[in-house]
Design a protein around this motif. Structure first.
Motif, mmCIF file in Angstrom:
data_model
loop_
_atom_site.group_PDB
_atom_site.id
_atom_site.type_symbol
_atom_site.label_atom_id
_atom_site.label_comp_id
_atom_site.label_asym_id
_atom_site.label_seq_id
_atom_site.Cartn_x
_atom_site.Cartn_y
_atom_site.Cartn_z
ATOM 1 N N HIS A 302 0.849 -1.195 0.000
ATOM 2 C CA HIS A 302 0.000 0.000 0.000
ATOM 3 C C HIS A 302 0.881 1.241 0.000
ATOM 4 N N ARG A 303 0.514 2.218 -0.835
ATOM 5 C CA ARG A 303 1.143 3.531 -0.797
ATOM 6 C C ARG A 303 0.046 4.589 -0.850
ATOM 7 N N PHE A 304 0.244 5.697 -0.123
ATOM 8 C CA PHE A 304 -0.669 6.816 -0.265
ATOM 9 C C PHE A 304 0.074 8.121 -0.059
ATOM 10 N N TYR A 305 -0.389 9.118 -0.811
ATOM 11 C CA TYR A 305 0.191 10.461 -0.757
ATOM 12 C C TYR A 305 -0.846 11.402 -0.178
ATOM 13 N N ASP A 306 -0.454 12.153 0.858
ATOM 14 C CA ASP A 306 -1.349 13.089 1.516
ATOM 15 C C ASP A 306 -1.028 14.502 1.033
ATOM 16 N N LEU A 312 4.467 10.987 1.569
ATOM 17 C CA LEU A 312 4.210 9.676 0.996
ATOM 18 C C LEU A 312 4.348 8.640 2.106
ATOM 19 N N ASN A 313 3.340 7.795 2.253
ATOM 20 C CA ASN A 313 3.323 6.804 3.327
ATOM 21 C C ASN A 313 2.960 5.443 2.751
ATOM 22 N N GLY A 314 2.994 4.422 3.590
ATOM 23 C CA GLY A 314 2.545 3.110 3.138
ATOM 24 C C GLY A 314 3.189 1.980 3.898
ATOM 25 N N GLY A 315 2.876 0.765 3.462
ATOM 26 C CA GLY A 315 3.374 -0.442 4.090
ATOM 27 C C GLY A 315 2.624 -1.635 3.563
ATOM 28 N N VAL A 316 2.705 -2.753 4.289
ATOM 29 C CA VAL A 316 2.071 -4.007 3.888
ATOM 30 C C VAL A 316 0.848 -4.237 4.761
ATOM 31 N N TRP A 317 -0.269 -4.601 4.133
ATOM 32 C CA TRP A 317 -1.501 -4.897 4.860
ATOM 33 C C TRP A 317 -1.592 -6.402 5.093
ATOM 34 N N GLY A 318 -1.287 -6.843 6.292
ATOM 35 C CA GLY A 318 -1.515 -8.229 6.676
ATOM 36 C C GLY A 318 -0.584 -9.212 6.012
ATOM 37 N N ASP A 319 -0.872 -10.491 6.257
ATOM 38 C CA ASP A 319 0.016 -11.569 5.823
ATOM 39 C C ASP A 319 -0.728 -12.570 4.953
#
Length: 508
Positions: A302-306, A312-319
């Motif tokens: 996941h990436r998102f720009y505010d 710019l932020n983001g990471g991994v959602w779950g496994d």
């Protein structure tokens, strides 16, 4: 009498800056209030400015000697700040003479009102007021389960010759509301609306991005936006006056184009070098732009720009590992992503303010044989469709009032590839391709059983279709055997299906 105590929350979720005034949830006029739409006004007060952004606020709250307040549910100041004044009936609309889907009757009962604070004589609406009003209108209409046609100007409904809001093309403003609803409501995808233009983005045979578009003033144009080398399908949407398009590079890096007006597109990668293993999915959300994709470990990245903080932020959602391409959309203030697992299960991730991302499978542990597709429907349900192992169209939906997952198989026979689903007015539409190249189209709206037809398209569909809703029409695009972009559209008023070909050379 109904009220809308959720008003401030849904505006904030849409990225609108809100100031709440007094006991606004209980401040209202006596009488009935059962809103079906939004009505736009200008205050005709003193000239507003950055230094004096809301000269009309006191009058809208307290009223005039001849008309008691509140005079609208909210005032929009020069800087685009929404001042929330009332959750109930207000003295803003008077009698409606009828306009579009708004009937003749008591406008104060039927409409939520924005007083946009500009004088309307020597002053136009500021850009900040315009875009805040577009976003807020979309937020309320989504919550009410209505389309952009339920937004009107007072001069359209007035029986006494009102001119507000002045200096605004209301059809263009409604088109921007429709585009915002499309981007935030699950119709972001290969096809999307931008202002008065319809867009279809695709990787061309040269490996670069073609941004096809049509508008009444330009006809069909096919600019090449570059970005080589690209692979797979694209996703596009509109956010804060910019069109954003995402695609996967052949080097597994995200390509992100952003463009407005007649300016050349910008291009960046959102810090994704080597991470992108699927076609991207995404949506606008409040002041943010979001994108999701499968990473090298098979997880949801996941990436998102505010835009408010320029971060710019983001990471991994779950496994949860998955295969294929995800689909993502917004439902109310919730973010939803769906994909399929290697064993044919449905993977569903979700997030909303105040929780960490969660995941479930909606009870579907096998049988998913395509990428899923989905949408938010009328603020009360969110839906997902996919091809099952028998080749038929499978449907699941979550109903908010009951908290239950429902669904089944829609009759209409088998298809191949990936379906595309979207909402047009109160209608649900799904398009796909038959093995022989016919177009498969399913449809449903309240009061009927799901039906199906082919829009007269037989033997020519060579790629997965993509659909689009615009005011008064719904559209489908698909690649033909020679690589050109074919287009069909249904005109609501006449029931006529139009057809043309936008040309170009689209990669398989």
């Amino acid at each position: 009498m109904a009220t809308i105590p959720w008003l401030a929350d849904v505006l904030r979720a849409e990225g609108v800056q809100v100031v709440e005034h007094g006991d606004w949830r209980n401040y209202m006029r006596p009488g009935s209030f059962d809103p079906i739409g939004v009505l736009w006004h200008h205050t005709a007060a003193s000239t507003s400015s950055p230094q004096n952004p809301h000269p009309g606020l006191s009058v809208v709250i307290n009223g005039r000697p001849d008309l008691p307040g509140p005079l609208a549910q909210a005032l929009v100041d020069y800087n685009g700040v929404f001042h929330v004044i009332s959750a109930g009936r207000c003295n803003h609309a008077g009698r409606s003479g009828g306009s579009g889907p708004i009937p003749v009757g008591d406008g104060n009962t039927m409409m939520v009102g924005w007083e946009i604070d500009y004088n309307g004589v020597s002053q136009e609406m500021s850009p900040a007021q315009y875009w805040a009003s577009v976003k807020a209108t979309a937020a309320v209409l989504r919550r009410l389960g209505r389309g952009a046609e339920f937004a009107r100007g007072h001069k359209e409904t007035s029986t006494t010759g009102k001119i507000d809001p002045a200096f605004i093309d209301l059809n263009a403003m409604r088109a921007d509301v429709a585009a915002h609803l499309a981007g935030s409501g699950g119709v972001s995808g290969t096809a999307y609306g931008y202002g008065d233009s319809q867009h279809f983005t695709a990787v061309n045979t040269g490996g670069t991005l073609t941004n096809f578009s049509w508008s009444p003033s330009t006809g069909v144009i096919r600019p090449d936006w570059g970005g080589a080398a690209l692979a797979g399908r694209t996703v596009g949407y509109v956010h804060e006056g910019l069109q954003h398009v995402f695609a996967r590079g052949a080097d597994d890096t995200l390509r992100h184009w952003f463009q407005s007006g007649g300016n050349p597109p910008g291009l960046d990668d959102w810090d994704t070098a080597g991470l992108v293993k699927s076609a991207p999915a995404g949506f606008p959300y409040g002041s943010q732009q979001h994108v999701f994709f499968r990473n090298p470990q098979g997880r949801l990245e996941h990436r998102f720009y505010d835009t408010s903080g320029h971060h710019l932020n983001g990471g991994v959602w779950g496994d949860i590992p998955f295969v294929g391409n995800p689909v993502a959309f917004v439902h109310r203030d919730q973010q939803h992503v769906f994909a399929r697992t290697a064993s044919g299960g449905l993977a569903h991730w979700y997030w909303w303010p105040g929780i960490d991302p969660g995941h479930d499978d909606w009870g579907v542990t096998s049988g998913v044989a395509s990428d899923p597709t989905g949408f938010s429907y009328r603020g009360q349900q969110h839906h997902v469709f996919f091809r099952n192992t028998a080749g038929n169209l499978e449907h699941r939906f979550f109903d908010d009032p009951s908290g239950t997952v429902n669904g089944g198989v829609w009759p209409g026979g088998g298809f191949e590839g990936n379906p595309h689903a979207f909402v047009h007015r109160d209608q649900q539409h799904v398009f796909a391709r038959r093995p022989g190249g016919d177009l498969a189209h399913w449809y449903w709206w309240p009061g009927i059983d799901a039906g199906h037809d082919d829009w007269g398209v037989r033997g020519v569909v060579a790629g997965d279709p993509a659909g689009l809703s615009v005011p008064g029409q719904h559209h489908v695009f698909f690649r033909t055997g020679d690589g050109s972009l074919a287009h069909r559209f249904f005109i609501d008023d006449t029931g006529h299906i139009g057809a043309d070909n936008w040309g170009g050379g689209i990669a398989a």
